[in-house]
Design a protein around this motif. Structure first.
Motif, PDB file in Angstrom:
ATOM      1  N   LYS A  11      40.949  32.120  31.699  1.00 46.62           N
ATOM      2  CA  LYS A  11      41.279  31.211  32.804  1.00 46.62           C
ATOM      3  C   LYS A  11      40.698  31.746  34.102  1.00 46.62           C
ATOM      4  O   LYS A  11      40.457  32.955  34.232  1.00 46.62           O
ATOM      5  N   GLU A  12      40.522  30.830  35.058  1.00 50.18           N
ATOM      6  CA  GLU A  12      40.127  31.204  36.422  1.00 50.18           C
ATOM      7  C   GLU A  12      41.116  32.245  36.956  1.00 50.18           C
ATOM      8  O   GLU A  12      42.328  32.097  36.776  1.00 50.18           O
ATOM      9  N   GLY A  13      40.595  33.312  37.559  1.00 46.13           N
ATOM     10  CA  GLY A  13      41.464  34.354  38.131  1.00 46.13           C
ATOM     11  C   GLY A  13      41.737  35.503  37.178  1.00 46.13           C
ATOM     12  O   GLY A  13      42.253  36.544  37.588  1.00 46.13           O
ATOM     13  N   ASP A  14      41.399  35.323  35.888  1.00 47.52           N
ATOM     14  CA  ASP A  14      41.620  36.406  34.916  1.00 47.52           C
ATOM     15  C   ASP A  14      40.695  37.586  35.187  1.00 47.52           C
ATOM     16  O   ASP A  14      39.602  37.423  35.745  1.00 47.52           O
ATOM     17  N   THR A  15      41.124  38.762  34.755  1.00 51.05           N
ATOM     18  CA  THR A  15      40.220  39.910  34.663  1.00 51.05           C
ATOM     19  C   THR A  15      39.871  40.038  33.185  1.00 51.05           C
ATOM     20  O   THR A  15      40.746  40.316  32.364  1.00 51.05           O
ATOM     21  N   ALA A  16      38.612  39.782  32.845  1.00 46.28           N
ATOM     22  CA  ALA A  16      38.186  39.869  31.445  1.00 46.28           C
ATOM     23  C   ALA A  16      37.254  41.068  31.302  1.00 46.28           C
ATOM     24  O   ALA A  16      36.726  41.576  32.288  1.00 46.28           O
ATOM     25  N   VAL A  17      37.074  41.511  30.069  1.00 47.69           N
ATOM     26  CA  VAL A  17      36.173  42.647  29.834  1.00 47.69           C
ATOM     27  C   VAL A  17      34.935  42.134  29.093  1.00 47.69           C
ATOM     28  O   VAL A  17      35.044  41.542  28.018  1.00 47.69           O
ATOM     29  N   VAL A  18      33.764  42.341  29.725  1.00 46.83           N
ATOM     30  CA  VAL A  18      32.497  41.960  29.089  1.00 46.83           C
ATOM     31  C   VAL A  18      32.067  43.140  28.217  1.00 46.83           C
ATOM     32  O   VAL A  18      31.848  44.242  28.712  1.00 46.83           O
ATOM     33  N   PHE A  19      31.978  42.888  26.904  1.00 47.36           N
ATOM     34  CA  PHE A  19      31.708  43.958  25.932  1.00 47.36           C
ATOM     35  C   PHE A  19      30.284  43.802  25.402  1.00 47.36           C
ATOM     36  O   PHE A  19      29.972  42.851  24.681  1.00 47.36           O
ATOM     37  N   LEU A  20      29.414  44.743  25.800  1.00 49.46           N
ATOM     38  CA  LEU A  20      28.043  44.737  25.274  1.00 49.46           C
ATOM     39  C   LEU A  20      27.931  45.702  24.098  1.00 49.46           C
ATOM     40  O   LEU A  20      27.020  45.618  23.293  1.00 49.46           O
ATOM     41  N   GLY A  21      28.834  46.655  24.017  1.00 47.08           N
ATOM     42  CA  GLY A  21      28.862  47.659  22.958  1.00 47.08           C
ATOM     43  C   GLY A  21      29.944  48.653  23.318  1.00 47.08           C
ATOM     44  O   GLY A  21      30.471  48.618  24.428  1.00 47.08           O
ATOM     45  N   HIS A  22      30.283  49.571  22.371  1.00 43.86           N
ATOM     46  CA  HIS A  22      31.377  50.509  22.643  1.00 43.86           C
ATOM     47  C   HIS A  22      31.084  51.399  23.846  1.00 43.86           C
ATOM     48  O   HIS A  22      31.990  51.865  24.514  1.00 43.86           O
ATOM     49  N   GLU A  23      29.800  51.646  24.108  1.00 46.30           N
ATOM     50  CA  GLU A  23      29.441  52.501  25.239  1.00 46.30           C
ATOM     51  C   GLU A  23      29.092  51.676  26.472  1.00 46.30           C
ATOM     52  O   GLU A  23      28.631  52.217  27.471  1.00 46.30           O
ATOM     53  N   SER A  24      29.233  50.372  26.406  1.00 47.39           N
ATOM     54  CA  SER A  24      28.784  49.522  27.509  1.00 47.39           C
ATOM     55  C   SER A  24      29.704  48.315  27.675  1.00 47.39           C
ATOM     56  O   SER A  24      29.583  47.327  26.954  1.00 47.39           O
ATOM     57  N   MET A  25      30.647  48.454  28.594  1.00 47.09           N
ATOM     58  CA  MET A  25      31.605  47.377  28.901  1.00 47.09           C
ATOM     59  C   MET A  25      31.822  47.383  30.397  1.00 47.09           C
ATOM     60  O   MET A  25      31.638  48.413  31.034  1.00 47.09           O
TER      61      MET A  25
END
Ligand SMILES: C[S@@+](CC[C@H](N)C(=O)[O-])C[C@H]1O[C@@H](n2cnc3c(N)ncnc32)[C@H](O)[C@@H]1O
Length: 297
Positions: A11-25
């Motif tokens: 939702k708008e306003g959320d803090t989400a985690v962008v996961f590119l890999g275990h070493e890159s988020m």
């Protein structure tokens, strides 16, 4: 989304985690019309994120993809903006257990620092507990307040901008547990005792130097604390791999008695092992090579 309650959709306003890999988020604040650059191209919040389920695989503008994860205290610890040294999940797990934190616990903490431990405490004591966290650095205290609000846990935490060694925690006789991560914890032990409830209650102080630990233990004794102990937790990750070792020459009798089942002798069904060399055995091991020398002298 909240750090203490799972929400299905972004939702708008959320803090989400962008996961590119275990070493890159990295964390991202979801905003209508917002854009986030990644090495795989742009993520457009309105079309790529808002309304999608957490855990979605999102294709970026250059064709590469990322996962969008729901935030947790553990992911926040790995991705938060560092304003100070922080505590990591291995230590946090021991602290949580030794302080006997649970839903409903009242906890005092100082300093707040970057809020790594605070988020884990809040998740554990929710929905009825409360964290009183004291930070004497004004900007850090303000940033922590802002983050707790954004993460929708502000009703579970009170941030006080003051020196815990001079002014204490601002509460008396209520805390089930007190945690200290400051350079001179021995100066705050008296205030910690005042904050703790009359009976029971636990205190934990985290210090990188043994001299700090010694002074803190002495202060704890002087203030009548009992069952004082010092712990360190070391995480060892097992790295299981196939290794090949020389068979020691123990003579013919030992060879006749040797159990063929004790070792995997590199049978053709062992897909990932290279062909064994004569005079060697192959088996799976997680023992670091240094320690193996002791096992097979
Ligand atoms: C190592 S950081 C704490 C990190 C925190 N545990 C975390 O996991 O993010 C120590 C913090 O304690 C604060 N601090 C040091 N002495 C203090 C005091 N006497 N009163 C209040 N805060 C103090 C510092 O400003 C700093 O932000």
């Amino acid at each position: 989304m909240s750090f203490i309650e799972y929400g299905d959709t972004i939702k708008e306003g959320d803090t989400a985690v962008v996961f590119l890999g275990h070493e890159s988020m990295f964390p991202v604040k979801v905003q209508n019309g917002g854009k986030t650059q990644t090495k795989y191209g742009v993520i457009r919040h309105s079309t790529d994120l808002i309304g999608k389920p957490y855990g979605s695989k999102v294709t970026c503008s250059k064709g590469g993809w990322v996962y969008i994860l729901h935030p947790t205290p553990e992911l926040w610890t790995l991705n938060l903006p560092h304003r100070t040294q922080i505590l990591y999940s291995t230590d946090i797990s021991l602290i949580t257990m030794m302080l006997e934190l649970k839903p409903g616990s009242i906890v005092c903490e100082s300093g707040t620092g970057s809020g790594s431990l605070s988020h884990a405490i809040i998740r554990t004591i929710a929905p009825t507990g409360h964290l009183y966290t004291v930070e004497f650095h004004q900007q850090r205290a303000e940033k922590a307040i802002e983050e707790f609000r954004e993460h929708k846990v502000d009703h579970l935490v009170t941030v006080k901008n003051q020196d815990v060694c001079k002014n204490g925690f601002g509460v008396t006789d209520v805390a089930d547990a007190v945690f200290l991560d400051i350079p001179s914890p021995w100066e705050a032990i008296g205030h910690a005792k005042s904050a703790l409830k009359h009976e029971g209650g636990r205190i934990c102080s985290f210090s990188p130097c043994i001299e700090q630990v010694q002074r803190t233990c002495l202060a704890l004794e002087e203030h009548g604390f009992t069952e004082i102990n010092t712990s360190e937790i070391l995480l060892r990750v097992y790295n299981v791999r196939t290794i090949s070792l020389q068979i020691p020459d123990l003579g013919k009798a030992a060879e006749d008695n040797a159990s063929a089942t004790a070792f995997d002798r590199g049978s053709p069904s062992n897909q990932d092992a290279a062909s064994p060399q004569a005079g060697t055995v192959q088996f799976k091991s997680s023992v670091p090579l240094r320690e193996m020398v002791k096992v097979f002298p």
